[in-house]
Design a protein around this motif. Structure first.
Motif, PDB file in Angstrom:
ATOM      1  N   LEU A 224      34.726 -45.443  -6.786  1.00  0.00           N
ATOM      2  CA  LEU A 224      35.450 -46.467  -6.042  1.00  0.00           C
ATOM      3  C   LEU A 224      34.729 -47.806  -6.119  1.00  0.00           C
ATOM      4  CD1 LEU A 224      38.084 -46.245  -4.442  1.00  0.00           C
ATOM      5  CD2 LEU A 224      36.732 -46.275  -2.361  1.00  0.00           C
ATOM      6  N   ARG A 225      33.409 -47.762  -6.124  1.00  0.00           N
ATOM      7  CA  ARG A 225      32.635 -49.004  -6.267  1.00  0.00           C
ATOM      8  C   ARG A 225      32.967 -49.680  -7.594  1.00  0.00           C
ATOM      9  NH1 ARG A 225      25.984 -49.761  -6.606  1.00  0.00           N
ATOM     10  NH2 ARG A 225      26.077 -51.809  -7.606  1.00  0.00           N
ATOM     11  N   GLY A 226      33.086 -48.905  -8.648  1.00  0.00           N
ATOM     12  CA  GLY A 226      33.416 -49.471  -9.945  1.00  0.00           C
ATOM     13  C   GLY A 226      34.818 -50.051  -9.978  1.00  0.00           C
ATOM     14  N   TRP A 227      35.766 -49.349  -9.359  1.00  0.00           N
ATOM     15  CA  TRP A 227      37.150 -49.832  -9.347  1.00  0.00           C
ATOM     16  C   TRP A 227      37.278 -51.106  -8.527  1.00  0.00           C
ATOM     17  CZ3 TRP A 227      39.296 -44.402  -7.739  1.00  0.00           C
ATOM     18  CH2 TRP A 227      39.163 -43.527  -8.823  1.00  0.00           C
ATOM     19  N   ALA A 228      36.505 -51.167  -7.445  1.00  0.00           N
ATOM     20  CA  ALA A 228      36.623 -52.295  -6.529  1.00  0.00           C
ATOM     21  C   ALA A 228      35.873 -53.526  -7.002  1.00  0.00           C
ATOM     22  CB  ALA A 228      36.102 -51.895  -5.144  1.00  0.00           C
ATOM     23  N   ALA A 229      34.993 -53.374  -7.981  1.00  0.00           N
ATOM     24  CA  ALA A 229      34.107 -54.468  -8.379  1.00  0.00           C
ATOM     25  C   ALA A 229      34.899 -55.706  -8.761  1.00  0.00           C
ATOM     26  CB  ALA A 229      33.214 -54.033  -9.534  1.00  0.00           C
ATOM     27  N   ARG A 230      34.678 -56.755  -7.988  1.00  0.00           N
ATOM     28  CA  ARG A 230      35.277 -58.049  -8.288  1.00  0.00           C
ATOM     29  C   ARG A 230      36.789 -57.969  -8.511  1.00  0.00           C
ATOM     30  NH1 ARG A 230      31.852 -61.042  -5.785  1.00  0.00           N
ATOM     31  NH2 ARG A 230      29.768 -60.996  -6.641  1.00  0.00           N
ATOM     32  N   VAL A 231      37.482 -57.333  -7.572  1.00  0.00           N
ATOM     33  CA  VAL A 231      38.937 -57.203  -7.690  1.00  0.00           C
ATOM     34  C   VAL A 231      39.604 -58.567  -7.801  1.00  0.00           C
ATOM     35  CG1 VAL A 231      41.011 -56.455  -6.461  1.00  0.00           C
ATOM     36  CG2 VAL A 231      39.011 -54.988  -6.509  1.00  0.00           C
ATOM     37  N   LEU A 232      39.039 -59.554  -7.132  1.00  0.00           N
ATOM     38  CA  LEU A 232      39.644 -60.882  -7.136  1.00  0.00           C
ATOM     39  C   LEU A 232      39.172 -61.748  -8.289  1.00  0.00           C
ATOM     40  CD1 LEU A 232      39.495 -61.757  -3.326  1.00  0.00           C
ATOM     41  CD2 LEU A 232      41.374 -60.760  -4.624  1.00  0.00           C
ATOM     42  N   GLN A 233      38.217 -61.256  -9.083  1.00  0.00           N
ATOM     43  CA  GLN A 233      37.692 -62.067 -10.176  1.00  0.00           C
ATOM     44  C   GLN A 233      38.695 -62.111 -11.326  1.00  0.00           C
ATOM     45  OE1 GLN A 233      33.733 -61.049 -11.321  1.00  0.00           O
ATOM     46  NE2 GLN A 233      33.726 -62.369 -13.110  1.00  0.00           N
ATOM     47  N   VAL A 234      38.810 -63.262 -11.941  1.00  0.00           N
ATOM     48  CA  VAL A 234      39.763 -63.425 -13.036  1.00  0.00           C
ATOM     49  C   VAL A 234      39.051 -63.353 -14.371  1.00  0.00           C
ATOM     50  CG1 VAL A 234      41.320 -64.841 -11.658  1.00  0.00           C
ATOM     51  CG2 VAL A 234      39.501 -65.947 -12.953  1.00  0.00           C
ATOM     52  N   GLY A 235      39.828 -63.051 -15.410  1.00  0.00           N
ATOM     53  CA  GLY A 235      39.334 -63.175 -16.773  1.00  0.00           C
ATOM     54  C   GLY A 235      38.458 -62.040 -17.248  1.00  0.00           C
ATOM     55  N   ASP A 236      38.574 -60.837 -16.654  1.00  0.00           N
ATOM     56  CA  ASP A 236      37.747 -59.724 -17.128  1.00  0.00           C
ATOM     57  C   ASP A 236      38.591 -58.637 -17.780  1.00  0.00           C
ATOM     58  OD1 ASP A 236      38.969 -58.694 -14.917  1.00  0.00           O
ATOM     59  OD2 ASP A 236      37.146 -57.924 -13.969  1.00  0.00           O
ATOM     60  N   GLY A 237      39.788 -58.990 -18.261  1.00  0.00           N
ATOM     61  CA  GLY A 237      40.582 -58.065 -19.057  1.00  0.00           C
ATOM     62  C   GLY A 237      41.539 -57.194 -18.278  1.00  0.00           C
ATOM     63  N   ASP A 238      41.543 -57.294 -16.951  1.00  0.00           N
ATOM     64  CA  ASP A 238      42.420 -56.461 -16.137  1.00  0.00           C
ATOM     65  C   ASP A 238      42.975 -57.332 -15.017  1.00  0.00           C
ATOM     66  OD1 ASP A 238      43.744 -54.265 -15.269  1.00  0.00           O
ATOM     67  OD2 ASP A 238      41.986 -53.169 -14.576  1.00  0.00           O
ATOM     68  N   SER A 239      44.289 -57.294 -14.791  1.00  0.00           N
ATOM     69  CA  SER A 239      44.894 -58.187 -13.808  1.00  0.00           C
ATOM     70  C   SER A 239      44.599 -57.703 -12.389  1.00  0.00           C
ATOM     71  CB  SER A 239      46.406 -58.238 -14.014  1.00  0.00           C
ATOM     72  OG  SER A 239      46.997 -57.022 -13.595  1.00  0.00           O
ATOM     73  N   PRO A 240      44.601 -58.626 -11.404  1.00  0.00           N
ATOM     74  CA  PRO A 240      44.424 -58.220 -10.016  1.00  0.00           C
ATOM     75  C   PRO A 240      45.440 -57.171  -9.578  1.00  0.00           C
ATOM     76  CG  PRO A 240      44.182 -60.588 -10.208  1.00  0.00           C
ATOM     77  CD  PRO A 240      44.658 -60.088 -11.549  1.00  0.00           C
ATOM     78  N   ARG A 241      46.692 -57.321 -10.049  1.00  0.00           N
ATOM     79  CA  ARG A 241      47.731 -56.359  -9.665  1.00  0.00           C
ATOM     80  C   ARG A 241      47.406 -54.969 -10.211  1.00  0.00           C
ATOM     81  NH1 ARG A 241      54.086 -57.620 -10.116  1.00  0.00           N
ATOM     82  NH2 ARG A 241      53.559 -58.731  -8.216  1.00  0.00           N
ATOM     83  N   ALA A 242      46.925 -54.879 -11.455  1.00  0.00           N
ATOM     84  CA  ALA A 242      46.581 -53.582 -12.040  1.00  0.00           C
ATOM     85  C   ALA A 242      45.415 -52.944 -11.288  1.00  0.00           C
ATOM     86  CB  ALA A 242      46.230 -53.749 -13.521  1.00  0.00           C
ATOM     87  N   ARG A 243      44.429 -53.765 -10.915  1.00  0.00           N
ATOM     88  CA  ARG A 243      43.283 -53.237 -10.167  1.00  0.00           C
ATOM     89  C   ARG A 243      43.714 -52.754  -8.785  1.00  0.00           C
ATOM     90  NH1 ARG A 243      39.749 -58.424 -11.236  1.00  0.00           N
ATOM     91  NH2 ARG A 243      41.452 -59.019 -12.600  1.00  0.00           N
ATOM     92  N   ALA A 244      44.612 -53.500  -8.143  1.00  0.00           N
ATOM     93  CA  ALA A 244      45.108 -53.088  -6.833  1.00  0.00           C
ATOM     94  C   ALA A 244      45.907 -51.788  -6.935  1.00  0.00           C
ATOM     95  CB  ALA A 244      45.958 -54.201  -6.224  1.00  0.00           C
ATOM     96  N   ARG A 245      46.683 -51.621  -8.020  1.00  0.00           N
ATOM     97  CA  ARG A 245      47.446 -50.376  -8.208  1.00  0.00           C
ATOM     98  C   ARG A 245      46.513 -49.179  -8.361  1.00  0.00           C
ATOM     99  NH1 ARG A 245      51.351 -53.329 -11.562  1.00  0.00           N
ATOM    100  NH2 ARG A 245      50.113 -52.752 -13.382  1.00  0.00           N
ATOM    101  N   ARG A 246      45.412 -49.390  -9.068  1.00  0.00           N
ATOM    102  CA  ARG A 246      44.444 -48.299  -9.259  1.00  0.00           C
ATOM    103  C   ARG A 246      43.867 -47.856  -7.910  1.00  0.00           C
ATOM    104  NH1 ARG A 246      40.887 -50.852 -12.419  1.00  0.00           N
ATOM    105  NH2 ARG A 246      42.207 -50.511 -14.232  1.00  0.00           N
ATOM    106  N   LEU A 247      43.531 -48.816  -7.076  1.00  0.00           N
ATOM    107  CA  LEU A 247      43.013 -48.486  -5.751  1.00  0.00           C
ATOM    108  C   LEU A 247      44.090 -47.832  -4.894  1.00  0.00           C
ATOM    109  CD1 LEU A 247      40.952 -51.717  -5.009  1.00  0.00           C
ATOM    110  CD2 LEU A 247      40.035 -49.443  -5.459  1.00  0.00           C
ATOM    111  N   ALA A 248      45.327 -48.311  -4.996  1.00  0.00           N
ATOM    112  CA  ALA A 248      46.419 -47.735  -4.200  1.00  0.00           C
ATOM    113  C   ALA A 248      46.654 -46.285  -4.575  1.00  0.00           C
ATOM    114  CB  ALA A 248      47.691 -48.556  -4.399  1.00  0.00           C
ATOM    115  N   ALA A 249      46.556 -45.959  -5.856  1.00  0.00           N
ATOM    116  CA  ALA A 249      46.752 -44.577  -6.286  1.00  0.00           C
ATOM    117  C   ALA A 249      45.693 -43.673  -5.674  1.00  0.00           C
ATOM    118  CB  ALA A 249      46.711 -44.499  -7.815  1.00  0.00           C
ATOM    119  N   TYR A 250      44.459 -44.155  -5.624  1.00  0.00           N
ATOM    120  CA  TYR A 250      43.392 -43.349  -5.026  1.00  0.00           C
ATOM    121  C   TYR A 250      43.649 -43.129  -3.537  1.00  0.00           C
ATOM    122  CZ  TYR A 250      39.088 -41.926  -2.868  1.00  0.00           C
ATOM    123  OH  TYR A 250      38.164 -41.235  -2.117  1.00  0.00           O
ATOM    124  N   PHE A 251      43.982 -44.207  -2.811  1.00  0.00           N
ATOM    125  CA  PHE A 251      44.148 -44.071  -1.368  1.00  0.00           C
ATOM    126  C   PHE A 251      45.400 -43.277  -1.010  1.00  0.00           C
ATOM    127  CE2 PHE A 251      41.155 -47.736  -1.073  1.00  0.00           C
ATOM    128  CZ  PHE A 251      40.217 -47.095  -0.276  1.00  0.00           C
TER     129      PHE A 251
END
Length: 388
Positions: A150-177
């Motif tokens: 979870l720490r890895g998934w959450a890392a810099r969720v709001l940071q831009v430009g790292d190859g994964d969109s904020p929406r995609a990162r939020a979906r990954r966390l939502a699936a876990y919860f």
């Protein structure tokens, strides 16, 4: 006026000072072409944060805001926001937050135990980031075996430009919860106050006939994880950089650790974890400081700009841990005031106190600290320090 370009991000406080001189309400455009009105001064910012004519629902904008991450308590207005806030407040009690103090102190000490004397350490990666992630995971009741992932998934969720969109990162966390809520729900009984963790308390929280839906529960978990670690990481990092750059303030704190709460408040004012509040939308024509903001227009409250307004704060650009006029807006104002403010303050005080107590020779490394490349958040990517 263009904001969040390279020049702006190189020195945002200087840029905000120029914008304050331009006026209390300034039309701006970001590098993505999104145009909005930026509020730059304290009095107008405080009023805007509690103005019911400024909606938090991005879907009410005339254009350009519907593609972001939608989180129900952040992006809602009364009566939905009132219902959600009341339900979460029931579970997120001051008693539950304060009960975390011994565990936060234990986690902070454990992280410092991993440091090697005489070495160089990145205070963000080794301390300021893992501390709030571990705390929020324990608060929510995330099983220990899941926390590293979870720490890895959450890392810099709001940071831009790292190859994964904020929406995609939020979906990954939502699936876990979604899975975690399903696993915990059959085990929950009794009142919210009797639950061993916040997620269990949220599952059984009710206000009359109102309860949180499954989707609301999941999205609140995502929000708590993001807001519970990202801004606190920024607070801790910004505080340590400010203190290490101002040795006279650091010496005063070492001489009187009782100043820790005041230090947290002054850092929140001087260089808080958010440059701007999340966007709002005018639901009707509004006049702010003599400027007409038309219905459907997007409005951003410049927290960093307001918190250094010289009309409100004496010598506003100076870090002063003895300041007596420190009623800042770092946590917002009004009905959207940050619910996690007590937890952030507690973690900030424990983190700063632990580092100064355990590392009396702590000093900045010769390598420069690196800031996040965004105007919304105000935080460090790295903070190299020497453990003398």
């Amino acid at each position: 006026m263009l904001i969040d370009d390279r020049e702006f991000l190189a020195d945002p406080h200087a840029a905000y000072a120029r914008l304050r001189e331009t006026g209390p309400v300034v039309p701006v455009r970001d590098p993505n072409g999104v145009e909005y009105w930026l509020i730059t001064r304290y009095a107008e910012a405080k009023a805007a944060l509690s103005d019911p004519r400024l909606s938090k629902d991005p879907r009410r904008a005339a254009s350009g805001l519907a593609e972001g991450v939608f989180l129900p308590m952040v992006n809602s207005d009364p009566p939905d926001h009132t219902r959600l806030r009341r339900l979460v407040t029931t579970a997120f009690s001051a008693r539950r937050v304060e009960s975390l103090r011994p565990r936060i102190e234990q986690i902070a000490d454990g992280l410092v135990d991993e440091f090697q004397h005489g070495a160089t350490v990145d205070l963000i990666d080794a301390f300021a980031f893992p501390l709030p992630v571990l705390v929020i995971c324990e608060l929510l009741g995330v099983p220990p075996a899941h926390r590293a992932a979870l720490r890895g998934w959450a890392a810099r969720v709001l940071q831009v430009g790292d190859g994964d969109s904020p929406r995609a990162r939020a979906r990954r966390l939502a699936a876990y919860f979604t899975k975690l809520v399903a696993a915990k729900r059959p085990l929950v009984s009794g009142s919210a106050h009797a639950q061993p963790d916040l997620l269990s308390a949220l599952i059984c929280a009710r206000d009359g006939e109102h309860r949180l839906s499954e989707d609301e529960l999941v999205q609140l978990c995502v929000l708590l994880l993001i807001a519970g670690h990202e801004t606190t990481t920024n607070l801790i990092g910004n505080a340590m950089l400010a203190l290490l750059r101002h040795p006279e303030q650091l010496a005063a704190l070492r001489a009187d650790p009782g100043l820790l709460p005041a230090v947290v408040e002054e850092v929140l004012r001087h260089d808080g974890p958010l440059g701007r509040a999340t966007l709002r939308v005018a639901t009707e024509d509004i006049t702010i400081a003599g400027t007409l903001v038309p219905a459907g227009a997007v409005v951003s409250v410049g927290l960093a700009a307001a918190n250094r307004d010289g009309d409100r704060f004496t010598d506003a650009d100076r870090l002063d841990i003895g300041r007596s006029d420190g009623k800042h807006l770092a946590f917002g104002h009004g009905i959207h005031f940050c619910l996690g403010a007590p937890l952030a303050r507690l973690q900030g005080a424990v983190a700063i106190g632990t580092l100064l107590r355990r590392l009396p020779g702590l000093a900045l490394d010769d390598r420069a600290a690196q800031w996040l490349p965004t105007g919304l958040a105000r935080g460090l990517i790295t903070l190299p320090a020497r453990l003398n």
